[in-house]
Design a protein around this motif. Structure first.
Motif, PDB file in Angstrom:
ATOM      1  N   SER A   3     -22.373  -2.291 -88.331  1.00  0.00           N
ATOM      2  CA  SER A   3     -22.371  -2.176 -86.874  1.00  0.00           C
ATOM      3  C   SER A   3     -22.956  -3.424 -86.220  1.00  0.00           C
ATOM      4  O   SER A   3     -22.559  -3.802 -85.117  1.00  0.00           O
ATOM      5  CB  SER A   3     -23.159  -0.935 -86.463  1.00  0.00           C
ATOM      6  OG  SER A   3     -24.484  -0.986 -86.975  1.00  0.00           O
ATOM      7  N   ASP A 206     -15.100   8.807 -81.864  1.00  0.00           N
ATOM      8  CA  ASP A 206     -15.620   9.967 -81.146  1.00  0.00           C
ATOM      9  C   ASP A 206     -14.845  10.175 -79.849  1.00  0.00           C
ATOM     10  O   ASP A 206     -14.081  11.123 -79.709  1.00  0.00           O
ATOM     11  CB  ASP A 206     -17.113   9.770 -80.875  1.00  0.00           C
ATOM     12  CG  ASP A 206     -17.749  10.929 -80.119  1.00  0.00           C
ATOM     13  OD1 ASP A 206     -17.028  11.899 -79.782  1.00  0.00           O
ATOM     14  OD2 ASP A 206     -18.956  10.885 -79.862  1.00  0.00           O
ATOM     15  N   HIS A 219     -16.277   4.964 -78.207  1.00  0.00           N
ATOM     16  CA  HIS A 219     -17.463   5.238 -78.996  1.00  0.00           C
ATOM     17  C   HIS A 219     -17.031   5.736 -80.378  1.00  0.00           C
ATOM     18  O   HIS A 219     -16.195   6.637 -80.496  1.00  0.00           O
ATOM     19  CB  HIS A 219     -18.330   6.291 -78.312  1.00  0.00           C
ATOM     20  CG  HIS A 219     -18.748   5.895 -76.929  1.00  0.00           C
ATOM     21  ND1 HIS A 219     -19.753   4.976 -76.682  1.00  0.00           N
ATOM     22  CD2 HIS A 219     -18.282   6.266 -75.707  1.00  0.00           C
ATOM     23  CE1 HIS A 219     -19.891   4.814 -75.385  1.00  0.00           C
ATOM     24  NE2 HIS A 219     -19.014   5.587 -74.759  1.00  0.00           N
ATOM     25  N   VAL A 221     -18.475   6.192 -84.770  1.00  0.00           N
ATOM     26  CA  VAL A 221     -19.618   6.309 -85.680  1.00  0.00           C
ATOM     27  C   VAL A 221     -19.309   5.486 -86.929  1.00  0.00           C
ATOM     28  O   VAL A 221     -18.330   5.745 -87.627  1.00  0.00           O
ATOM     29  CB  VAL A 221     -19.892   7.777 -86.061  1.00  0.00           C
ATOM     30  CG1 VAL A 221     -21.093   7.860 -87.002  1.00  0.00           C
ATOM     31  CG2 VAL A 221     -20.125   8.618 -84.804  1.00  0.00           C
ATOM     32  N   GLU A 225     -24.216   5.215 -87.531  1.00  0.00           N
ATOM     33  CA  GLU A 225     -24.699   4.717 -86.254  1.00  0.00           C
ATOM     34  C   GLU A 225     -23.594   4.755 -85.204  1.00  0.00           C
ATOM     35  O   GLU A 225     -22.417   4.538 -85.504  1.00  0.00           O
ATOM     36  CB  GLU A 225     -25.198   3.271 -86.395  1.00  0.00           C
ATOM     37  CG  GLU A 225     -26.391   3.083 -87.323  1.00  0.00           C
ATOM     38  CD  GLU A 225     -26.830   1.630 -87.367  1.00  0.00           C
ATOM     39  OE1 GLU A 225     -26.653   0.917 -86.342  1.00  0.00           O
ATOM     40  OE2 GLU A 225     -27.337   1.198 -88.410  1.00  0.00           O
ATOM     41  N   GLN A 226     -23.985   5.015 -83.964  1.00  0.00           N
ATOM     42  CA  GLN A 226     -23.045   4.956 -82.851  1.00  0.00           C
ATOM     43  C   GLN A 226     -22.758   3.505 -82.494  1.00  0.00           C
ATOM     44  O   GLN A 226     -23.683   2.698 -82.349  1.00  0.00           O
ATOM     45  CB  GLN A 226     -23.628   5.681 -81.639  1.00  0.00           C
ATOM     46  CG  GLN A 226     -23.670   7.198 -81.761  1.00  0.00           C
ATOM     47  CD  GLN A 226     -22.323   7.830 -81.458  1.00  0.00           C
ATOM     48  OE1 GLN A 226     -21.439   7.215 -80.868  1.00  0.00           O
ATOM     49  NE2 GLN A 226     -22.161   9.080 -81.893  1.00  0.00           N
ATOM     50  N   THR A 228     -20.101   0.967 -79.926  1.00  0.00           N
ATOM     51  CA  THR A 228     -19.188   0.955 -78.787  1.00  0.00           C
ATOM     52  C   THR A 228     -18.319  -0.287 -78.864  1.00  0.00           C
ATOM     53  O   THR A 228     -18.828  -1.403 -79.041  1.00  0.00           O
ATOM     54  CB  THR A 228     -19.957   0.962 -77.453  1.00  0.00           C
ATOM     55  OG1 THR A 228     -20.761   2.141 -77.380  1.00  0.00           O
ATOM     56  CG2 THR A 228     -18.989   0.955 -76.278  1.00  0.00           C
ATOM     57  N   ASP A 368     -17.814  18.069 -80.838  1.00  0.00           N
ATOM     58  CA  ASP A 368     -18.297  17.352 -82.016  1.00  0.00           C
ATOM     59  C   ASP A 368     -17.111  16.745 -82.766  1.00  0.00           C
ATOM     60  O   ASP A 368     -16.213  17.471 -83.207  1.00  0.00           O
ATOM     61  CB  ASP A 368     -19.050  18.332 -82.921  1.00  0.00           C
ATOM     62  CG  ASP A 368     -19.663  17.651 -84.144  1.00  0.00           C
ATOM     63  OD1 ASP A 368     -19.390  16.456 -84.373  1.00  0.00           O
ATOM     64  OD2 ASP A 368     -20.409  18.333 -84.882  1.00  0.00           O
TER      65      ASP A 368
END
Length: 496
Positions: A3, A206, A219, A221, A225-226, A228, A368
């Motif tokens: 990320s 997501d 967004h 994962v 970790e998220q 963008t 989710d």
């Protein structure tokens, strides 16, 4: 890639590395000045065939390791790997009828006509290295089926072009038993070396961020970790089940359903997740004779046994002239489900409904992204009963074809499949695994359409969908080649 190493912005972000995503990434990065990020939830096994798992390369089987859900309902199976369904399907490629193109042109304009799509069909055939089934891959069962089709008066046809009813061999994206999937064909070493291409594997999408009717970020994962990603243009290519779920989680879809899930509605599009159409089929089981079992065993021992290598396009009374609404598929080999003792095989003929009227849906269970969606294909449920009637016509034609191969197999049941009640047929239904339609294209004034003829999402600037989900009707064909050609065409609209 971690990320921390992701760049801040791209010209185009493609969400989904399946068949369409691979095409788009390859074609869009032909322009050296365009930056493209291809996002895939599953693994990337690399640009060289020798680096891929044997199971995925084996064109004699339907691998089920890299899928979204294991041990699930048969109709829910979908690939989770770079290359998408081309990594787990039968490596078959056929084309539909002119009637299919009439439906698509009505929804999306002239670029969807057979003539307009022809150069893209040819482009896909060349890039995938498609070839006709060679004689050495014909088993005794397939050879008998070809002869039986001839004797029944069916005409031999080219399965890879817009055509007419008849019998023939499909085009294959495999050579000597090795599957050449879309990732290998489109994302080869030369393509991957382009400075404008980033492949982000193992990244679960997501949702999209929508502000004032424009998509401003996505967004995902990655490594827990998220992250963008930002771009000028976002292209959803997550498939008929995946693309509508991303839209729904992003607040793009039916307002009432989004309210139930607790998601703020950004763009009220009732058609998102609706209009699910797949091709159901019913298998007519037969009992192989000792001679057929021995012939199949010899073929398997030589490493040349393929369960099927021909099909018949057939028309019911409901079908327009010159078109077809059935595939008759003779198969003989190891069972698709379960096992048999060594030297014994499963044989039969399936009747697949190619142009179903019934429509199902894809919906969220929650916001989710790890929660599998609710999927109902609604097979054979149209109120008028047309789909059941066409399947029954197909089963009768399958019986006629099987009768022509009687020296190799006999009926296996006291009560033939054709005699089952409607409920009994629904209990026996399977699928061809060709779902489409959940982000259907159509004019903006159509309340059930989701995208226009270029895949642009109504009411969401900067966002397109470019996969099988935008087809308003399923073609009378295996969908891989049509999706390849459509992705080639939509890539050109993005480059314009």
């Amino acid at each position: 890639m971690t990320s921390a190493s992701i760049r801040s912005g791209y010209d185009v972000v493609i969400l989904g590395g399946g068949v369409a995503g691979c095409v788009l990434a390859a074609r869009l990065t032909e322009d050296a000045g365009r930056s493209v990020c291809l996002v895939e939830a599953g693994p990337d096994y690399g640009p060289r065939q020798q680096e891929w798992p044997e199971k995925i390369l084996n064109a004699r089987a339907l691998p089920r390791d890299d899928v979204w859900e294991r041990h699930t309902a048969f109709y829910r199976i979908r690939a989770r790997v770079l290359g998408g369904s081309s990594c787990i399907n039968g490596a078959w490629n056929t084309w539909g009828s002119h009637a299919d193109h009439a439906e698509w042109t009505h929804a999306g304009g002239e670029r969807w006509s057979a003539g307009a799509l022809e150069p893209y069909r040819l482009r896909a055939v060349e890039r995938m290295g498609l070839r006709t089934v060679p004689d050495n891959e014909l088993s005794a069962w397939t050879s008998a089926a070809l002869e039986a089709a001839r004797e029944l008066g069916h005409r031999e046809v080219d399965m890879g072009v817009p055509g007419r009813p008849g019998y023939g061999r499909p085009l294959l994206n495999s050579v000597d038993g090795l599957r050449r999937n879309a990732a290998l064909a489109y994302l080869d070493p030369a393509t991957r070396s382009r400075p404008g291409l980033t492949i982000l594997a193992g990244a679960l999408v997501d949702r999209l961020s929508v502000r004032a009717g424009r998509v401003v970020g996505v967004h995902a994962v990655l490594d827990g970790e998220q992250v963008t990603l930002e771009a000028d243009t976002y292209v959803l290519a997550s498939g008929t089940f995946g693309s509508p779920t991303v839209l729904l989680r992003s607040g793009i879809g039916p307002a009432a359903h989004l309210e139930e899930i607790g998601i703020r509605c950004e763009v009220d599009l009732p058609g998102v997740g609706a209009n699910l159409s797949d091709q159901p089929g019913v298998f007519v089981p037969l009992v192989p004779t000792g001679a057929l079992n021995r012939a199949l065993a010899a073929k398997e021992s030589a490493g040349e046994l393929y369960v099927s290598r021909m099909l018949v396009r057939a028309a019911s009374e409901y079908c327009p002239d010159g078109a077809w609404d059935l595939h008759l598929l003779p198969t003989a080999g190891p069972p698709l489900f379960g096992t048999l003792p060594p030297g014994q095989y499963e044989a039969g003929v399936s009747a697949f409904l190619m142009k179903p009227v019934s429509r199902g849906y894809v919906r969220l269970r929650s916001a989710d992204p790890l929660e599998p969606p609710e999927i109902d294909p609604a097979f054979l449920t149209d109120p008028a009963g047309r789909d059941i009637a066409v399947v029954r016509a197909g089963l009768e034609k399958a019986r006629e074809l099987a009768a022509g191969m009687k020296p190799l197999a006999d009926p296996s049941e006291a009560t033939p499949v054709q005699a089952l009640s409607d409920a009994g047929l629904r209990d026996r239904v399977g699928t061809y695994w060709h779902p489409v339609g959940t982000c259907a294209m159509g004019p903006v004034q159509d309340p059930w359409s989701v995208v226009d003829g270029q895949g642009a999402v109504h009411g969401a600037a900067g966002l397109r969908v470019a996969d099988a989900s935008i087809l308003p009707t399923v073609p009378a064909a295996n969908t891989q080649l049509p999706v390849l050609a459509v992705a080639e065409m939509l890539a050109d609209t993005l480059r314009a």
